[in-house]
Design a protein around this motif. Structure first.
Motif, PDB file in Angstrom:
ATOM      1  N   VAL A  92       0.837  -1.202   0.000  1.00  0.00           N
ATOM      2  CA  VAL A  92       0.000   0.000   0.000  1.00  0.00           C
ATOM      3  C   VAL A  92       0.872   1.252   0.000  1.00  0.00           C
ATOM      4  O   VAL A  92       0.585   2.234  -0.721  1.00  0.00           O
ATOM      5  CB  VAL A  92      -0.950  -0.012   1.212  1.00  0.00           C
ATOM      6  CG1 VAL A  92      -1.647   1.341   1.361  1.00  0.00           C
ATOM      7  CG2 VAL A  92      -1.994  -1.106   1.063  1.00  0.00           C
ATOM      8  N   GLU A  93       1.928   1.247   0.785  1.00  0.00           N
ATOM      9  CA  GLU A  93       2.805   2.414   0.814  1.00  0.00           C
ATOM     10  C   GLU A  93       3.505   2.620  -0.531  1.00  0.00           C
ATOM     11  O   GLU A  93       3.707   3.760  -0.971  1.00  0.00           O
ATOM     12  CB  GLU A  93       3.840   2.254   1.934  1.00  0.00           C
ATOM     13  CG  GLU A  93       3.249   2.362   3.327  1.00  0.00           C
ATOM     14  CD  GLU A  93       2.460   3.640   3.523  1.00  0.00           C
ATOM     15  OE1 GLU A  93       2.965   4.730   3.193  1.00  0.00           O
ATOM     16  OE2 GLU A  93       1.308   3.552   4.003  1.00  0.00           O
ATOM     17  N   ALA A  94       3.867   1.516  -1.196  1.00  0.00           N
ATOM     18  CA  ALA A  94       4.467   1.639  -2.526  1.00  0.00           C
ATOM     19  C   ALA A  94       3.458   2.225  -3.512  1.00  0.00           C
ATOM     20  O   ALA A  94       3.799   3.091  -4.343  1.00  0.00           O
ATOM     21  CB  ALA A  94       4.957   0.281  -2.999  1.00  0.00           C
ATOM     22  N   ALA A 117      -0.886  -0.788 -10.008  1.00  0.00           N
ATOM     23  CA  ALA A 117      -0.470  -2.196  -9.974  1.00  0.00           C
ATOM     24  C   ALA A 117      -0.123  -2.620  -8.547  1.00  0.00           C
ATOM     25  O   ALA A 117      -0.477  -3.720  -8.101  1.00  0.00           O
ATOM     26  CB  ALA A 117       0.725  -2.410 -10.897  1.00  0.00           C
ATOM     27  N   TYR A 118       0.575  -1.733  -7.826  1.00  0.00           N
ATOM     28  CA  TYR A 118       0.890  -2.042  -6.432  1.00  0.00           C
ATOM     29  C   TYR A 118      -0.393  -2.168  -5.602  1.00  0.00           C
ATOM     30  O   TYR A 118      -0.509  -3.045  -4.736  1.00  0.00           O
ATOM     31  CB  TYR A 118       1.784  -0.958  -5.845  1.00  0.00           C
ATOM     32  CG  TYR A 118       3.251  -1.116  -6.169  1.00  0.00           C
ATOM     33  CD1 TYR A 118       4.003  -2.129  -5.591  1.00  0.00           C
ATOM     34  CD2 TYR A 118       3.897  -0.240  -7.044  1.00  0.00           C
ATOM     35  CE1 TYR A 118       5.350  -2.272  -5.872  1.00  0.00           C
ATOM     36  CE2 TYR A 118       5.249  -0.379  -7.340  1.00  0.00           C
ATOM     37  CZ  TYR A 118       5.974  -1.403  -6.747  1.00  0.00           C
ATOM     38  OH  TYR A 118       7.297  -1.554  -7.023  1.00  0.00           O
ATOM     39  N   GLY A 128      -5.160  -7.762  -3.772  1.00  0.00           N
ATOM     40  CA  GLY A 128      -5.203  -9.194  -4.042  1.00  0.00           C
ATOM     41  C   GLY A 128      -4.738 -10.000  -2.843  1.00  0.00           C
ATOM     42  O   GLY A 128      -5.324 -11.043  -2.500  1.00  0.00           O
ATOM     43  N   LEU A 129      -3.655  -9.541  -2.195  1.00  0.00           N
ATOM     44  CA  LEU A 129      -3.182 -10.223  -0.985  1.00  0.00           C
ATOM     45  C   LEU A 129      -4.241 -10.182   0.105  1.00  0.00           C
ATOM     46  O   LEU A 129      -4.471 -11.174   0.812  1.00  0.00           O
ATOM     47  CB  LEU A 129      -1.884  -9.554  -0.505  1.00  0.00           C
ATOM     48  CG  LEU A 129      -1.284 -10.088   0.802  1.00  0.00           C
ATOM     49  CD1 LEU A 129      -0.902 -11.553   0.659  1.00  0.00           C
ATOM     50  CD2 LEU A 129      -0.080  -9.246   1.217  1.00  0.00           C
ATOM     51  N   LEU A 187      -5.422 -12.631   3.412  1.00  0.00           N
ATOM     52  CA  LEU A 187      -5.629 -12.068   4.750  1.00  0.00           C
ATOM     53  C   LEU A 187      -7.084 -12.186   5.215  1.00  0.00           C
ATOM     54  O   LEU A 187      -7.353 -12.678   6.324  1.00  0.00           O
ATOM     55  CB  LEU A 187      -5.186 -10.603   4.763  1.00  0.00           C
ATOM     56  CG  LEU A 187      -3.681 -10.351   4.928  1.00  0.00           C
ATOM     57  CD1 LEU A 187      -3.345  -8.908   4.595  1.00  0.00           C
ATOM     58  CD2 LEU A 187      -3.231 -10.690   6.338  1.00  0.00           C
ATOM     59  N   LEU A 188      -8.015 -11.739   4.386  1.00  0.00           N
ATOM     60  CA  LEU A 188      -9.417 -11.785   4.800  1.00  0.00           C
ATOM     61  C   LEU A 188      -9.956 -13.212   4.920  1.00  0.00           C
ATOM     62  O   LEU A 188     -10.647 -13.521   5.906  1.00  0.00           O
ATOM     63  CB  LEU A 188     -10.278 -10.965   3.842  1.00  0.00           C
ATOM     64  CG  LEU A 188     -10.124  -9.441   3.964  1.00  0.00           C
ATOM     65  CD1 LEU A 188     -10.987  -8.726   2.933  1.00  0.00           C
ATOM     66  CD2 LEU A 188     -10.469  -8.962   5.364  1.00  0.00           C
TER      67      LEU A 188
END
Length: 406
Positions: free
Chosen positions: A128-130, A144-145, A151-152, A157-158
Motif C-alpha cells: 500500500v505504501e508503494a 499495480a501495487y 489481491g493479498l 488475509l481476509l
C-alpha cells in the motif's frame, strides 16, 4: 480368605465395602464433572469468547484498511489527512485485535492462523505504501501495487481472518454446549450406585431375612437426591446459557457473519471504482453479499433497522447508475464522499448499527454463560458431600448385620 468370602459375613462385608467405595467414586466423579463445567464457563469468559470477538474485529479492521487504502488511491495525488488517519486507524485496530487473538490462542490451529496473518499484514502495508508513493508521483505503476495489495488482502488475509472467526465462534458453541450438557458419566455412576444398593438389599434379604436396611435405604435416597441435584442444576444452567436457535449465541454468530457480509459487499463496491471496468462481475458479488446480509438481518430483525440497510443499497444503486452514464466524478463522489447520501457515509451508519447490536448481544451471551456457571456453583461440593454421606450410611447400616456373625 476364599472360604470366608463365601460365608454370609464375607459376602456382606464385600458388599458394604464395594457400595461405599462406589459411592465415594461417584461423588468424586460428580464433583469433577460439575467443576469442569464451571471451569469451562471461566474459559469462555476469559479466552474463547474474547478471541471470537477479537477475530471478527480483526476481519472488519482488515477490510476497512483495504477500503480506505482504495479510497486514498481514488482521491488522486495526496489524499486528505482524514482518509490517511482512517487507514492508519484501521491498521492499528487490526494490530490490536491480532494481539488480543494471539494472547488468547490456546490451540495449534488458532496459533497457526494468527501466525499467517502476522506474517502477511506487514507485506500488505508495504504494498500500500508503494502504491501511495507512486500515486503521489503520478506513476501509473501505483495502481499495480494497489491491485497486488488488494489481491493479498482478498485472497489471503481476509479469508484467513474469516477462518479464525469461524473457528473461534465454533469453539464458543462447543463450550456452551459442554456447560449445558447433562453429566453423562456422573448419571451412569449414580445409576450403578442405585443398582448396587438394590443388589445389597436383595442379598441381605436372602442371607439374613431382613427386608430393609436403614443404612442402605438412606444411601439409595442420597444417591437419588444427588442425581436429581446434578440433573436439575445442569438444566437450570442450560436455560441460563440460552444456547437454542434463538439464543444469544446464535444471534451473536448471525451478527458476526452479517458484519462480515457487509464488509465483503463494501469491498466489492469500492473495488468497482478502482478497476474502472465492466460492473457485471462486481455487481454480482455485491448482490450475493448483500443478499446474505439481508437474510441474516431478517433473522435478527430487532438488531438493525431497515432504514440503514435500505439507505446504503439505494446509494449504491445511484453510484452504479452514475458510473454507467460515464459520469465517473459523480460515481466517485458517491463512493468515497462524506455527504449524507454517499455510500461511504451510509455504509458507516450500517456498520455502526451492526457493531452496536453485536456489542449488546455479546453482553447477553457473556451474562448468560456467567449465570450458567453460577447455577452450578454449589453442585460440586454438594454432590460430593451427599455421596460421602451415602458411603457412610452404607457402612453404618451394614455394621449391625456384620456384628451378628462376629
Amino acid at each position: 480368605m476364599r472360604r470366608f468370602a463365601r460365608t454370609t459375613p464375607g459376602v456382606l462385608g464385600a458388599l458394604a465395602i464395594t457400595s461405599a467405595v462406589l459411592c465415594l467414586i461417584t461423588g468424586v466423579s460428580a464433583a469433577n464433572q460439575l467443576s469442569g463445567k464451571i471451569a469451562q464457563r471461566d474459559a469462555v469468559l476469559a479466552r474463547t469468547e474474547p478471541v471470537a470477538f477479537a477475530a471478527q474485529r480483526l476481519y472488519v479492521a482488515l477490510s476497512a484498511a483495504d477500503a480506505w487504502a482504495a479510497t486514498a488511491f481514488l482521491s488522486g495525488g495526496v489524499e486528505s489527512p482524514q482518509v490517511r488517519d482512517r487507514y492508519q486507524q484501521a491498521l492499528a485496530d487490526a494490530a490490536a485485535s491480532l494481539a488480543e487473538a494471539t494472547a488468547g490462542a490456546d490451540d495449534p490451529q488458532t496459533r497457526s492462523i494468527v501466525a499467517r496473518i502476522t506474517t502477511e499484514l506487514p507485506a500488505y502495508a508495504g504494498l500500500v505504501e508503494a502504491a501511495r508513493a507512486n500515486n503521489r508521483l503520478g506513476h501509473p505503476v501505483g495502481s499495480a501495487y494497489l491491485r497486488e495489495a488488494s489481491g493479498l488482502m482478498q485472497t489471503s488475509l481476509l479469508p484467513t481472518a474469516e477462518e479464525l472467526t469461524t473457528s473461534r465462534i465454533s469453539a464458543v458453541r462447543t463450550d456452551q454446549r459442554a456447560i449445558a450438557a447433562l453429566p453423562g458419566s456422573t448419571i451412569a455412576l449414580l445409576l450403578l450406585t442405585l443398582i448396587a444398593c438394590a443388589a445389597t438389599s436383595i442379598v441381605l434379604l436372602r442371607r439374613t431375612n431382613r427386608r430393609f436396611n436403614p443404612g442402605v435405604l438412606v444411601a439409595a435416597g442420597l444417591t437419588l437426591i444427588t442425581m436429581l441435584w446434578a440433573v436439575a442444576a445442569t438444566l437450570v444452567a442450560a436455560q441460563a446459557v440460552d444456547d437454542d436457535a434463538a439464543g444469544a449465541r446464535a444471534r451473536f454468530e448471525t451478527l458476526v457473519q452479517a458484519r462480515i457480509s457487509a464488509q465483503q459487499a463494501r469491498t466489492a463496491e469500492t473495488l468497482q471504482m478502482v478497476t474502472r471496468g465492466d460492473l457485471t462481475e462486481s455487481e454480482q458479488r455485491f448482490a450475493d453479499h448483500t443478499g446474505q446480509l439481508r437474510q441474516r438481518l431478517d433473522s435478527v430483525s430487532d438488531a438493525v433497522t431497515e432504514e440503514e440497510f435500505s439507505a446504503w443499497t439505494r446509494s449504491h444503486v445511484q453510484q452504479t447508475e452514475a458510473y454507467r452514464r460515464a459520469d465517473y466524478r459523480t460515481a466517485l463522489d458517491r463512493a468515497i464522499g462524506t455527504g449524507p447520501d454517499s455510500t461511504a457515509t451510509n455504509f458507516g451508519d450500517l456498520d455502526a448499527a451492526l457493531l452496536d447490536a453485536l456489542t449488546r448481544v455479546r453482553g447477553e451471551l457473556r451474562d448468560g454463560v456467567d449465570a450458567g456457571g453460577d447455577r452450578l456453583a454449589l453442585s460440586p461440593t454438594g454432590t460430593l458431600l451427599l455421596m460421602t454421606a451415602a458411603a457412610a450410611a452404607v457402612l453404618v447400616g451394614m455394621w449391625p448385620r456384620l456384628k451378628e456373625f462376629l
